[in-house]
Design an enzyme around this catalytic site. Structure first.
Site, mmCIF file in Angstrom:
data_model
loop_
_atom_site.group_PDB
_atom_site.id
_atom_site.type_symbol
_atom_site.label_atom_id
_atom_site.label_comp_id
_atom_site.label_asym_id
_atom_site.label_seq_id
_atom_site.Cartn_x
_atom_site.Cartn_y
_atom_site.Cartn_z
ATOM 1 N N LYS A 21 0.836 -1.209 0.000
ATOM 2 C CA LYS A 21 0.000 0.000 0.000
ATOM 3 C C LYS A 21 0.868 1.256 0.000
ATOM 4 O O LYS A 21 0.638 2.185 -0.775
ATOM 5 C CB LYS A 21 -0.916 -0.042 1.229
ATOM 6 C CG LYS A 21 -1.877 1.116 1.338
ATOM 7 C CD LYS A 21 -3.114 0.738 2.123
ATOM 8 C CE LYS A 21 -2.905 0.745 3.631
ATOM 9 N NZ LYS A 21 -2.708 2.098 4.183
ATOM 10 N N ARG A 26 2.993 5.964 -3.195
ATOM 11 C CA ARG A 26 4.147 6.772 -3.633
ATOM 12 C C ARG A 26 4.398 6.618 -5.126
ATOM 13 O O ARG A 26 4.731 7.590 -5.815
ATOM 14 C CB ARG A 26 5.385 6.365 -2.819
ATOM 15 C CG ARG A 26 5.303 6.879 -1.368
ATOM 16 C CD ARG A 26 6.157 6.054 -0.442
ATOM 17 N NE ARG A 26 6.229 6.571 0.910
ATOM 18 C CZ ARG A 26 5.309 6.358 1.868
ATOM 19 N NH1 ARG A 26 4.216 5.650 1.609
ATOM 20 N NH2 ARG A 26 5.469 6.855 3.080
ATOM 21 N N GLN A 167 4.574 9.253 7.393
ATOM 22 C CA GLN A 167 3.689 10.114 6.600
ATOM 23 C C GLN A 167 4.110 11.576 6.731
ATOM 24 O O GLN A 167 4.139 12.309 5.748
ATOM 25 C CB GLN A 167 2.240 9.947 7.044
ATOM 26 C CG GLN A 167 1.699 8.557 6.725
ATOM 27 C CD GLN A 167 0.269 8.359 7.167
ATOM 28 O OE1 GLN A 167 -0.326 9.236 7.803
ATOM 29 N NE2 GLN A 167 -0.291 7.204 6.867
ATOM 30 N N ASP A 313 1.688 -0.941 11.919
ATOM 31 C CA ASP A 313 0.400 -1.455 11.437
ATOM 32 C C ASP A 313 0.172 -2.921 11.823
ATOM 33 O O ASP A 313 -0.906 -3.463 11.574
ATOM 34 C CB ASP A 313 0.320 -1.315 9.916
ATOM 35 C CG ASP A 313 0.241 0.150 9.493
ATOM 36 O OD1 ASP A 313 -0.174 0.995 10.318
ATOM 37 O OD2 ASP A 313 0.603 0.449 8.342
ATOM 38 N N ARG A 385 -7.655 -3.205 9.413
ATOM 39 C CA ARG A 385 -6.686 -4.072 10.088
ATOM 40 C C ARG A 385 -7.276 -4.736 11.333
ATOM 41 O O ARG A 385 -6.863 -5.833 11.705
ATOM 42 C CB ARG A 385 -5.408 -3.302 10.415
ATOM 43 C CG ARG A 385 -4.717 -2.793 9.162
ATOM 44 C CD ARG A 385 -3.245 -2.545 9.325
ATOM 45 N NE ARG A 385 -2.750 -1.725 8.232
ATOM 46 C CZ ARG A 385 -2.445 -2.172 7.007
ATOM 47 N NH1 ARG A 385 -2.562 -3.448 6.725
ATOM 48 N NH2 ARG A 385 -2.016 -1.339 6.071
HETATM 49 C C1 S3P Z 1 2.442 4.911 6.296
HETATM 50 C C2 S3P Z 1 2.940 5.295 7.517
HETATM 51 C C3 S3P Z 1 2.362 4.860 8.804
HETATM 52 C C4 S3P Z 1 1.424 3.667 8.629
HETATM 53 C C5 S3P Z 1 0.501 3.847 7.458
HETATM 54 C C6 S3P Z 1 1.288 4.002 6.169
HETATM 55 C C7 S3P Z 1 3.099 5.391 5.067
HETATM 56 O O1 S3P Z 1 1.616 5.937 9.350
HETATM 57 O O2 S3P Z 1 0.686 3.457 9.804
HETATM 58 O O3 S3P Z 1 -0.378 2.740 7.323
HETATM 59 O O4 S3P Z 1 2.826 4.841 3.977
HETATM 60 O O5 S3P Z 1 3.906 6.336 5.164
HETATM 61 P P1 S3P Z 1 2.300 7.043 10.317
HETATM 62 O O6 S3P Z 1 3.206 7.874 9.505
HETATM 63 O O7 S3P Z 1 1.134 7.830 10.849
HETATM 64 O O8 S3P Z 1 2.995 6.244 11.378
#
Ligand code: S3P
Length: 425
Positions: A21, A26, A167, A313, A385
């Protein structure tokens, strides 16, 4: 839709999980920004990433489904002002990363999402993006979506992340591609590094110095094909399912084994899991390989808090494993789980109790006493999840999963694959 899963004696066979995902989000964004045409191979086609494809189309990219793949015609760094609001659905990664991209563009956009996404904290991205010069308005002073963004005229910043979040890191780095001067992000702890790897793949500026990541203004860059590895987070459900179900032996192939994602393997090994894995290739900058999981006698452990960002996750499915382990498992450093698609600390505790498992809950920790799982009802709290993790937890005794369709946010074929490996089709 409710799903009734009868008691399952074993899981056997081989599985290829859907595309990652994080890498799909990206790949769609950078393919859309690139100049020219490219193919994103084996992407995840699920609720969250279809939202990203739609948003990037509204911003001017051409994205067409080509069998399993996406064919993308990029805009060459300049996104087009959309005529309507951009709906990010349930996808936090989409909203936060695209907020970074849009901060660099001299266009007006409004980002919204479903009820869950409109409750999730956005101040963590609007604060640094405003420091870079983006004009952003939103509910509660920009802490909550909908967000209205007018970008452009950015300057680079040196930003120390207050939370370990890939993120937020990625939002700032994407904005940094449009900023005067360097942009630097410092992480309090390592988090998934797909953005850094994808930048390198496209030849975009990226430098690493310990926990500091630096980028700078990008020149228009050429489109390039990208192969998406299988999603370790999806594989995790089947790994734990095989460990806790007697007579099981499964192999997962083509799984992304990026070490910033696989903290769960370390914890499961410590719990005594009969688990092995091997990196067999490097695909466009990401290590990929296979994992074999067999029935195991697990024991409770105290999880190292530093591992949590590397398995953020996977905590729900770790709790499912802990429910089957002998003794107590302590899982700390869970503050961030309170602000995921649901309050996952509360959702985990609630579902463990529904399945007869004693659990203690703190603001940022859980203590699970294993060994007494009973059949029961799983309530996903609108969270993909949670639905999948507790379907797995209930598998050996049989379980009813309410609102099972939530799995399609990240793993649309989850229920069919489960039926196939448990021999029920
Ligand atoms: C993700 C970062 C994580 C993760 C999310 C996907 C990403 O979140 O929990 O499912 O693709 O950068 P956080 O940045 O809030 O930890």
């Amino acid at each position: 839709m409710e799903r009734l899963i009868p008691p399952t004696p074993s899981l056997k066979g081989t599985l290829r999980v859907p595309g990652d995902k994080s890498v799909t989000h990206r790949g769609l964004m950078l393919g859309a920004l690139a100049q020219g045409e490219s193919t994103l191979y084996y992407p995840l086609k699920a609720g969250d990433t279809l939202s990203t494809a739609q948003v990037m189309r509204q911003l001017g990219a051409e994205i067409a489904e080509q069998g399993e793949h996406f064919h993308i015609k990029g805009v060459g760094l300049r996104l087009q002002e959309p005529t309507d609001v951009l709906d990010c659905g349930n996808a936090g990664t989409l909203m936060r990363l695209v907020a970074g991209l849009l901060s660099g563009q001299e266009i007006f956009t409004v980002l919204t999402g479903d009820a869950s996404l409109r409750r999730r904290p956005m101040g963590r991205v609007t604060t640094p993006l405003r420091q870079m010069g983006a004009r952003i308005e939103g509910r509660e002073g920009g802490k909550l979506a909908p967000l209205a963004i007018r970008g452009g005229g950015l300057r680079g910043i040196h930003y120390e992340l207050p939370v370990a979040s890939a993120q937020v890191k990625s939002a700032v780095l994407l904005a940094g591609l449009f900023a005067e001067e360097d942009t630097e992000v410092v992480e309090p702890a390592p988090t998934r590094d797909h953005t850094e790897r994808v930048f390198r793949h496209y030849g975009l500026p990226i430098e690493l110095e310990g926990n500091l990541i630096r980028t700078r203004r990008a020149e228009p860059f050429a489109a390039r094909d990208l192969i998406v590895p299988g999603d370790f987070s999806s594989a995790a459900f089947f790994i734990v399912a095989a460990l806790i179900t007697p007579e099981s032996d499964i192999t997962l192939e083509g799984v992304g084994l990026n070490p910033t994602r696989t903290g769960l393997l370390t914890v499961l090994k410590e719990m005594g899991a009969n688990l092995s894995w091997e990196v067999t290739e490097g695909q466009d900058g990401e290590p990929v390989g296979s994992i074999r999981a067999r029935s195991s006698r697990l024991k409770g452990v105290s999880v190292d808090p530093r591992l949590i960002p590397l398995m953020v996750d996977e905590v729900p499915v770790l709790a499912a494993a802990a429910a089957w382990a002998e003794g107590e498992t302590y899982i700390p450093n869970l503050e961030e789980l309170r602000v995921k698609e649901s309050d996952r600390v509360a959702a985990i505790a609630h579902n463990l109790q529904n399945l007869g498992v004693p659990v203690e809950v703190g603001h940022d920790w859980l203590k699970v006493r294993g060994g007494s799982v009973q059949s029961g009802v799983v309530e996903p709290f609108h969270d993909h999840r949670i639905a999948m993790a507790f379907a797995v937890c209930g598998l050996p005794k049989g379980v009813v999963v309410q609102d099972a369709e939530w799995a399609s946010i990240s793993f649309p074929s989850f229920w069919e694959e489960l039926e196939r490996l448990t021999g029920k089709v």
